[in-house]
Structures are given as structure tokens and as C-alpha cells.
Design a protein around this motif. Structure first.
Motif, PDB file in Angstrom:
ATOM      1  N   UNK A 144      25.656 -29.741  -3.578  1.00 32.40           N
ATOM      2  CA  UNK A 144      24.358 -29.198  -3.083  1.00 32.40           C
ATOM      3  C   UNK A 144      24.803 -27.818  -2.782  1.00 32.40           C
ATOM      4  N   UNK A 145      25.577 -27.375  -1.873  1.00 31.26           N
ATOM      5  CA  UNK A 145      25.825 -26.037  -1.545  1.00 31.26           C
ATOM      6  C   UNK A 145      26.272 -25.276  -2.427  1.00 31.26           C
ATOM      7  N   UNK A 146      27.080 -25.693  -3.562  1.00 33.85           N
ATOM      8  CA  UNK A 146      27.623 -24.787  -4.674  1.00 33.85           C
ATOM      9  C   UNK A 146      26.282 -24.728  -5.517  1.00 33.85           C
ATOM     10  N   UNK A 147      25.634 -25.801  -5.813  1.00 35.58           N
ATOM     11  CA  UNK A 147      24.398 -25.594  -6.871  1.00 35.58           C
ATOM     12  C   UNK A 147      23.373 -24.470  -6.266  1.00 35.58           C
TER      13      UNK A 147
ATOM     14  N   UNK B 128      21.607 -32.346   7.311  1.00 37.81           N
ATOM     15  CA  UNK B 128      22.630 -33.437   6.771  1.00 37.81           C
ATOM     16  C   UNK B 128      22.502 -34.590   7.822  1.00 37.81           C
ATOM     17  N   UNK B 129      22.115 -34.670   9.075  1.00 40.26           N
ATOM     18  CA  UNK B 129      21.979 -35.518  10.072  1.00 40.26           C
ATOM     19  C   UNK B 129      20.708 -35.864  10.343  1.00 40.26           C
TER      20      UNK B 129
ATOM     21  N   UNK C 286      13.364 -37.665   5.723  1.00 39.91           N
ATOM     22  CA  UNK C 286      13.775 -37.102   4.320  1.00 39.91           C
ATOM     23  C   UNK C 286      14.848 -35.910   4.987  1.00 39.91           C
ATOM     24  N   UNK C 287      15.947 -35.681   4.027  1.00 39.82           N
ATOM     25  CA  UNK C 287      16.867 -34.688   4.427  1.00 39.82           C
ATOM     26  C   UNK C 287      16.332 -33.240   4.076  1.00 39.82           C
ATOM     27  N   UNK C 288      15.276 -33.210   3.193  1.00 39.13           N
ATOM     28  CA  UNK C 288      14.785 -31.989   2.684  1.00 39.13           C
ATOM     29  C   UNK C 288      13.273 -31.949   3.054  1.00 39.13           C
ATOM     30  N   UNK C 289      13.097 -30.681   3.487  1.00 44.95           N
ATOM     31  CA  UNK C 289      11.490 -30.311   4.053  1.00 44.95           C
ATOM     32  C   UNK C 289      11.414 -29.208   3.714  1.00 44.95           C
ATOM     33  N   UNK C 290       9.935 -28.685   3.610  1.00 45.80           N
ATOM     34  CA  UNK C 290       9.357 -27.184   3.339  1.00 45.80           C
ATOM     35  C   UNK C 290       8.620 -26.655   4.358  1.00 45.80           C
TER      36      UNK C 290
ATOM     37  N   UNK D 293      24.663 -29.727  10.214  1.00 46.64           N
ATOM     38  CA  UNK D 293      24.777 -28.679   8.993  1.00 46.64           C
ATOM     39  C   UNK D 293      23.182 -28.486   8.745  1.00 46.64           C
ATOM     40  N   UNK D 294      22.789 -27.335   8.024  1.00 46.48           N
ATOM     41  CA  UNK D 294      21.767 -27.127   7.364  1.00 46.48           C
ATOM     42  C   UNK D 294      21.923 -25.901   6.137  1.00 46.48           C
ATOM     43  N   UNK D 295      21.257 -26.570   4.994  1.00 44.88           N
ATOM     44  CA  UNK D 295      21.356 -25.509   4.078  1.00 44.88           C
ATOM     45  C   UNK D 295      19.746 -25.304   3.771  1.00 44.88           C
ATOM     46  N   UNK D 296      19.741 -23.885   3.658  1.00 45.55           N
ATOM     47  CA  UNK D 296      18.173 -23.404   3.666  1.00 45.55           C
ATOM     48  C   UNK D 296      18.092 -22.270   2.770  1.00 45.55           C
ATOM     49  N   UNK D 297      17.180 -22.343   1.757  1.00 48.37           N
ATOM     50  CA  UNK D 297      16.686 -21.095   0.836  1.00 48.37           C
ATOM     51  C   UNK D 297      15.352 -20.805   1.198  1.00 48.37           C
ATOM     52  N   UNK D 298      15.483 -19.229   1.638  1.00 49.12           N
ATOM     53  CA  UNK D 298      14.046 -18.629   1.802  1.00 49.12           C
ATOM     54  C   UNK D 298      13.712 -17.679   0.777  1.00 49.12           C
ATOM     55  N   UNK D 299      12.438 -17.735   0.554  1.00 47.48           N
ATOM     56  CA  UNK D 299      11.680 -16.728  -0.415  1.00 47.48           C
ATOM     57  C   UNK D 299      10.857 -15.902   0.463  1.00 47.48           C
ATOM     58  N   UNK D 300      11.013 -14.460   0.424  1.00 45.38           N
ATOM     59  CA  UNK D 300      10.252 -13.702   1.309  1.00 45.38           C
ATOM     60  C   UNK D 300       9.723 -12.442   0.482  1.00 45.38           C
ATOM     61  N   UNK D 301       8.470 -12.081   0.748  1.00 46.38           N
ATOM     62  CA  UNK D 301       7.782 -10.883   0.126  1.00 46.38           C
ATOM     63  C   UNK D 301       7.073 -10.240   1.268  1.00 46.38           C
TER      64      UNK D 301
END
Length: 409
Positions: free
Chosen positions: A4-7, A57-58, A64-68, A399-407
Motif C-alpha cells: 500500500x505504501x509503495x502504491x 495500521x492498528x 475501518x483502517x481507512x478514513x477521510x 503507523x499511518x499513511x496519509x494522502x493530503x490534497x490542498x488548494x
């Protein structure tokens, strides 16, 4: 998890190469409305939003492991009727997610609130005084960080060292003075400390750790005010201090090297219970830091680097939420803008590290981060992807993986 991190990293990299403000080619001063022909009377509006998709991850088995979430949604406006007077208004919301949304938008987290409201009077060209709900903070550069141009995904949490303890979301009601003497910039303030803070309803136990409740338990006469200051020497290009917000990365648009020092002092800010008698303890925080941002050659590459040492004294064995602790902290981050023939697009990998000593548990906490920014129009339009790993004492790492979109406009 590794896949997931690599993707996500590959996705961010590819997007950044198919599509600059500290350096934005599109942003030419924002929405600034002139109220006279010369432009000496005007108002300016800035609006920005940050949207997060995060993988944790924990989590409990039924979560759910994923949230918005909407990390920030803000509007800031400032205006001048002449060069001597300025008024600034800043409002918005933070961290809006499925758990704090309200069916009809009336919940506490759904409401807009004032982040800042202050007026200012200039004392000549280089000095000013002001008052209100303000952001002219002490301690360090990061405690004065702008959320428009942070290099990492978000600010180092422990650098906003009094948020929710003595202030409302990093802003105090008080008076301040700011300005510069040559290359030395300064900001100092005297402020009210809030009564109902994050430890509202919590009283110190007998012979136990301190609680940040001085004003509530001891009264405003002895524990009502706090004092702060930050001073930085600008060795190379001079940074603007027109507004209090410190830039996170110039992306090579300036050549900046600053060394700073600051403090926060709240007499009797915390309270201990010694054999049934309440006693005040002074809260004292100080830091030293250094910031470097410069282009590397003429190929569009640049470096951003920051380091700070911060000493935190919130009172005897103080700890709250694995965030605030009596102890010390070393934090640093570094980022590199990769050369790119397309001047409009920039890609900036970075890493960060936080090491904290914690008196209450006689142990350390660590946070390690690695991420990348894809700039489509400088900080005005960017994606940020970050992997963060945190460990607190003997607790398991998370551990956390976060994708942020900003404008922002």
C-alpha cells in the motif's frame, strides 16, 4: 501494508510528472481588492482547504483502517485603511470527520469559529503593537507556523506547545509588539490564559502529577497571565514579518538562513496537590532553532532544513494525551526539491524525526516520518503523501499513511 505504501508513493510520483506560492507561477497576489486608486486602502482574502485520506495500521477490529476527513477549511481576511492601521480576521474549522459530523450541521466540530481577530497600529516602518485574539506566539518557528505552506504533511504536534492548555487553538487573547532591528526580528506578548482548557474538570490528586489548571483552581490574579517571545536573526534574505505566519518551505524562491530562540512562561499555570494543599507550579518552555532554505545551483533544485531543541516544563511529572509532557524534545526535518525541466511542476521528498524525553514515565517517545510533496502550482495546489511511525515509551509502535490534497487561493 508495504504494498500500500509503495502504491501510494508511486501514484504521487506519477501524478507529479503528468501535470509551483512561495514560487507559484499562477498566484499573483491573490484576491486583493483596492478601495482607492493608489491601493493604500484595501482588503485581501485568502481561502484554503486540506482534505485527508488516512490509513492506520492498528485499529479496533470493528473499525475501518481507512478514513477521510477535512483537516482544515479556513478563510482569512486582513485590511488597511492606511499604512498605520491593520485589522485581521481568520475563521474556519478543523478535523471534520464522520465521527464528529452533525446531521444538520449544528455540532461543535461542524461550526466555524474565530482562529484570530486582532487590530494593529504601526510605530514607524519597522515596529508595531496590537491586540486581540492573536497568533504572535513565542517558543519557536514552528509555534508560529503557517498552515498554508508546511513542508511536512502537518506541523510537528509538540511544537504547538500550549495549544488548548493556555489558548484557543494556538491563539491567545492579549497584546503584542513585533518588529525588527536590522536583521533581528522579534515578537513578544502578554496574554490571558484560558480557564476552561483541555483539563477542564480534572483536579490534581494528592501527591500526584501536576494538572494544567492554574487559572481555574488558583484564580486569575496569580495564574491568569502568560508571557511569550520569539527572536530570530536573518543572516541571508530577509523574511517578511508583516503577518505572524512563518513559511515552511520557499521551494528555493529565497535564500534564507535564520537562527532563533523563544520562550513561553505561565506563572502558576499548573497545580499540584501536596498532602491536600493546592500549590502552583510555573509552566516554562523555551527553544532554540535554525532554518535554512535555498536553491541548489541553477537547475531548479532546492533544500529546506529545520532543527530545534525544546525544553518543556509543565510541572511535576506532567503528561497529557501522549502529546504534552515535562521533558525535552529534539526535532528536525529536511526536504529536497528535485530538478525538473518543467518549471511549473515540482517534486519534493522529505523526512522528519522527533525524539522526546518524558519525565513522567522515565522514557522516550519517537516519531519518524517520510513523505513527498507534488506541487502543481507551488503551495497553492499540491498533493502530499506521508508515512508516519510513532512509538511512546513501552507502547507498541503505530503507523499511518496519509494522502493530503490542498488548494488555497
Amino acid at each position: 501494508m508495504k504494498k500500500l505504501i509503495l502504491l501510494l508513493f508511486l501514484s504521487s510520483f506519477l501524478i507529479s510528472h503528468s501535470v509551483f506560492s512561495q514560487g507559484s507561477p499562477d498566484y499573483t497576489g491573490g484576491l486583493k481588492v483596492k478601495l482607492n486608486e493608489s491601493g493604500s486602502k484595501y482588503f485581501r482574502i485568502i481561502s484554503w482547504a486540506q482534505f485527508w485520506a488516512r490509513y492506520t495500521d492498528d485499529v479496533p477490529d470493528d473499525d475501518s483502517n481507512t478514513d477521510f476527513s477535512i483537516r482544515r477549511a479556513r478563510i482569512l481576511m486582513y485590511s488597511q485603511i492606511n499604512k498605520d492601521f491593520l485589522i485581521l480576521t481568520h475563521f474556519g474549522l478543523n478535523s471534520l470527520n464522520a465521527n464528529n459530523l452533525n446531521p444538520v450541521g449544528k455540532g461543535d466540530s461542524s461550526q466555524l469559529f474565530f482562529h484570530g481577530v486582532w487590530g494593529q497600529y504601526s510605530l514607524g516602518a519597522n515596529h508595531a503593537i496590537g491586540g486581540g485574539l492573536h497568533y504572535w506566539n513565542g517558543i519557536s518557528r514552528l509555534n508560529n507556523q503557517s498552515t498554508l505552506n508546511i513542508m511536512t504533511l502537518d506541523n510537528n504536534r509538540q511544537s504547538w506547545a500550549h495549544i488548548g492548555l493556555s489558548d484557543q487553538f494556538a491563539r491567545h487573547i492579549g497584546i503584542y509588539a513585533k518588529g525588527k532591528f536590522g536583521k533581528l526580528q522579534y515578537r513578544v506578548s502578554v496574554n490571558e490564559s484560558i480557564t476552561n482548557n483541555l483539563q477542564e474538570g480534572t483536579d490534581p490528586v494528592v501527591n500526584g502529577p501536576a494538572v494544567y489548571a492554574g487559572r481555574r483552581l488558583l484564580g486569575s490574579k496569580d495564574a491568569g497571565k502568560n508571557f511569550a517571545g520569539y527572536f530570530d536573526y536573518n543572516f541571508l534574505d530577509q523574511e517578511s514579518n508583516f503577518l505572524p505566519y512563518k513559511v515552511g518551505s520557499y521551494l528555493g524562491g529565497k535564500k534564507v538562513f535564520n537562527v532563533g530562540a523563544g520562550f513561553f512562561y505561565h506563572p502558576d499555570g499548573s497545580v499540584t496537590n501536596t498532602n491536600g494543599t493546592l500549590e502552583g507550579e510555573d509552566v516554562a518552555i523555551f527553544a532554540v532553532d535554525a532554518f535554512y532554505d535555498a536553491p541548489l545551483g541553477s537547475n531548479g533544485s532546492a533544500i529546506t532544513a529545520y532543527a530545534t531543541y525544546q525544553n518543556n516544563n509543565y510541572g511535576q511529572n506532567y503528561t497529557l494525551g501522549q502529546t504534552y509532557e515535562t521533558g525535552a524534545m529534539i526535532y528536525g526535518h529536511v526536504g529536497y526539491v528535485i530538478p525538473n525541466a518543467n518549471k511549473k511542476i515540482k517534486f519534493q521528498p522529505y523526512t522528519s524525526f522527533n525524539l522526546r524525553s518524558i519525565d513522567a514515565i522515565d522514557d522516550n517517545a519517537t516519531t519518524f516520518g517520510v513523505g513527498a510533496n507534488a506541487y502543481f502550482s507551488g503551495h497553492n495546489s499540491k498533493l502530499t503523501l506521508e508515512y508516519l511511525n510513532t512509538k511512546y515509551g513501552d507502547n507498541d509502535a503505530q503507523s499511518f499513511v496519509t494522502l493530503q490534497a490542498m488548494i488555497y487561493l
